[in-house]
Design a protein around this motif. Structure first.
Motif, PDB file in Angstrom:
ATOM      1  N   GLU A  44       0.807  -1.217   0.000  1.00  0.00           N
ATOM      2  CA  GLU A  44       0.000   0.000   0.000  1.00  0.00           C
ATOM      3  C   GLU A  44       0.842   1.271   0.000  1.00  0.00           C
ATOM      4  OE1 GLU A  44      -2.628  -0.809   3.301  1.00  0.00           O
ATOM      5  OE2 GLU A  44      -4.253  -1.323   1.931  1.00  0.00           O
ATOM      6  N   GLU A  47       2.236   1.721  -3.391  1.00  0.00           N
ATOM      7  CA  GLU A  47       1.149   2.153  -4.280  1.00  0.00           C
ATOM      8  C   GLU A  47       0.929   3.661  -4.155  1.00  0.00           C
ATOM      9  OE1 GLU A  47      -3.649   2.199  -4.322  1.00  0.00           O
ATOM     10  OE2 GLU A  47      -2.638   0.733  -3.044  1.00  0.00           O
ATOM     11  N   PHE A  48       0.932   4.161  -2.928  1.00  0.00           N
ATOM     12  CA  PHE A  48       0.785   5.598  -2.679  1.00  0.00           C
ATOM     13  C   PHE A  48       1.869   6.386  -3.413  1.00  0.00           C
ATOM     14  CE2 PHE A  48       2.628   9.008  -0.026  1.00  0.00           C
ATOM     15  CZ  PHE A  48       1.616   9.950  -0.127  1.00  0.00           C
ATOM     16  N   ASP A  51       1.402   6.136  -7.298  1.00  0.00           N
ATOM     17  CA  ASP A  51       0.298   6.965  -7.778  1.00  0.00           C
ATOM     18  C   ASP A  51       0.763   8.399  -8.038  1.00  0.00           C
ATOM     19  OD1 ASP A  51      -2.583   7.647  -8.195  1.00  0.00           O
ATOM     20  OD2 ASP A  51      -2.293   8.777  -6.351  1.00  0.00           O
ATOM     21  N   THR A  84      -8.401   3.600 -13.234  1.00  0.00           N
ATOM     22  CA  THR A  84      -8.203   2.227 -12.741  1.00  0.00           C
ATOM     23  C   THR A  84      -8.294   1.197 -13.860  1.00  0.00           C
ATOM     24  OG1 THR A  84      -9.070   2.806 -10.556  1.00  0.00           O
ATOM     25  CG2 THR A  84      -9.122   0.476 -11.154  1.00  0.00           C
ATOM     26  N   CYS A 118      -3.711  -1.314  -8.422  1.00  0.00           N
ATOM     27  CA  CYS A 118      -2.884  -0.929  -7.277  1.00  0.00           C
ATOM     28  C   CYS A 118      -1.504  -1.574  -7.356  1.00  0.00           C
ATOM     29  CB  CYS A 118      -3.573  -1.331  -5.974  1.00  0.00           C
ATOM     30  SG  CYS A 118      -5.055  -0.363  -5.599  1.00  0.00           S
ATOM     31  N   GLU A 121       0.627   0.325  -9.800  1.00  0.00           N
ATOM     32  CA  GLU A 121       1.165   1.556  -9.205  1.00  0.00           C
ATOM     33  C   GLU A 121       2.288   1.240  -8.218  1.00  0.00           C
ATOM     34  OE1 GLU A 121      -2.404   4.805  -9.368  1.00  0.00           O
ATOM     35  OE2 GLU A 121      -2.462   3.380  -7.710  1.00  0.00           O
ATOM     36  N   HIS A 188      -5.815   8.661   2.523  1.00  0.00           N
ATOM     37  CA  HIS A 188      -4.931   9.059   1.419  1.00  0.00           C
ATOM     38  C   HIS A 188      -5.222   8.281   0.143  1.00  0.00           C
ATOM     39  CE1 HIS A 188      -2.595   5.455   2.653  1.00  0.00           C
ATOM     40  NE2 HIS A 188      -2.291   5.413   1.367  1.00  0.00           N
ATOM     41  N   ASN A 189      -6.036   7.245   0.250  1.00  0.00           N
ATOM     42  CA  ASN A 189      -6.262   6.375  -0.914  1.00  0.00           C
ATOM     43  C   ASN A 189      -7.692   5.845  -0.905  1.00  0.00           C
ATOM     44  OD1 ASN A 189      -5.583   4.975  -3.230  1.00  0.00           O
ATOM     45  ND2 ASN A 189      -4.811   3.193  -2.123  1.00  0.00           N
ATOM     46  N   ARG A 190      -8.635   6.757  -0.779  1.00  0.00           N
ATOM     47  CA  ARG A 190     -10.034   6.368  -0.643  1.00  0.00           C
ATOM     48  C   ARG A 190     -10.653   6.062  -2.007  1.00  0.00           C
ATOM     49  NH1 ARG A 190     -12.550   9.310   4.099  1.00  0.00           N
ATOM     50  NH2 ARG A 190     -11.235   7.709   5.041  1.00  0.00           N
ATOM     51  N   GLU A 191     -11.544   5.100  -2.028  1.00  0.00           N
ATOM     52  CA  GLU A 191     -12.255   4.723  -3.252  1.00  0.00           C
ATOM     53  C   GLU A 191     -13.730   5.055  -3.064  1.00  0.00           C
ATOM     54  OE1 GLU A 191     -10.807   3.576  -5.924  1.00  0.00           O
ATOM     55  OE2 GLU A 191     -12.229   2.433  -7.098  1.00  0.00           O
ATOM     56  N   ARG A 209     -11.093   7.784  -7.136  1.00  0.00           N
ATOM     57  CA  ARG A 209     -10.414   8.220  -5.918  1.00  0.00           C
ATOM     58  C   ARG A 209     -10.970   9.531  -5.376  1.00  0.00           C
ATOM     59  NH1 ARG A 209      -4.206   6.241  -6.915  1.00  0.00           N
ATOM     60  NH2 ARG A 209      -4.732   4.030  -7.013  1.00  0.00           N
TER      61      ARG A 209
END
Length: 229
Positions: A44, A47-48, A51, A84, A118, A121, A188-191, A209
């Motif tokens: 994760e 991924e952050f 991105d 995505t 994800c 990324e 920080h990574n909301r869907e 996002r």
């Protein structure tokens, strides 16, 4: 695991100095939940990072190569280019799902579109930490370039919400409305998940996002499902 890493490195065309970065990029949180091994972390954070790198490289690429586009058009093109669905397609073309470490539930589904995107990324983040920004650019631009030209030549970046509203009013006399039906993930990574409504009917559903991106995807899906584009 070493053999799998080597296979994926061949597919990516990138040979890592630190193979643990590649392993980390391939570790989905569901694997951590179902594995008793101490000290394991998921992809994760990578991924952050990936991105943000994707946002920078795609913006730089579009700015330098499409001088005729306005700021608003550049924003719209980039939203379509790095959504995505596109990132998941890159992951599938690389057979990334075969190398992902996932929990049994995710393995049974083959890793959904979001999981694949994800991981892609996270790979970008891993390449950056291992070899720097130019290495990511060298890896990424050949993937983005043909899709960007298609999006721009076919005007696929046109605002889906505006288009759907225009056609829906002409076809049905109804002005679409949007409702938020779900949100998940860390701040920080909301869907976000949004549905577009025509009266009481759900015309389409989208994810993104932020709510604006989710609304655009919902409108696009509604246009496609009704055969309006």
């Amino acid at each position: 695991m070493h053999e799998q890493n080597a296979q994926l490195e061949e597919i990516l065309g990138v040979h890592f100095h630190d193979s643990q970065l590649l392993r980390l990029a391939l570790t989905h949180r569901s694997y951590i939940y179902e594995t008793s091994g101490a000290g394991l972390t998921s992809n994760e954070r990578l991924e952050f990072l990936g991105d943000s790198i994707l946002a920078l490289i795609s913006a730089d690429f579009l700015y330098r190569n499409f001088s005729h586009l306005t700021e608003g058009e550049l924003t719209d093109v980039r939203a379509v280019l790095v959504r995505t669905e596109t990132l998941a397609r890159f992951a599938r073309e690389m057979d990334l799902g075969r190398f992902l470490m996932m929990g049994k539930g995710e393995q049974n589904s083959g890793g959904g579109q979001r999981v694949q995107a994800c991981a892609f990324e996270a790979i970008l983040g891993a390449i950056y930490l291992d070899q720097g920004l130019e290495a990511v650019r060298h890896f990424l631009i050949p993937l983005l370039d043909p899709i960007a030209h298609t999006i721009i030549e076919k005007r696929l970046f046109k605002d889906n919400k505006s288009l759907f509203q225009e056609i829906a009013q002409a076809q049905t006399g109804i002005t679409p409305s949007y409702r938020l039906v779900g949100q998940e993930g860390p701040s920080h990574n909301r869907e976000f998940t949004v549905e577009v409504m025509l009266g009481d009917d759900v015309a389409g559903r989208g994810q993104g996002r932020n709510k604006q991106t989710a609304e655009q995807e919902a409108a696009h899906n509604a246009l496609v499902s009704r055969g309006w584009i």
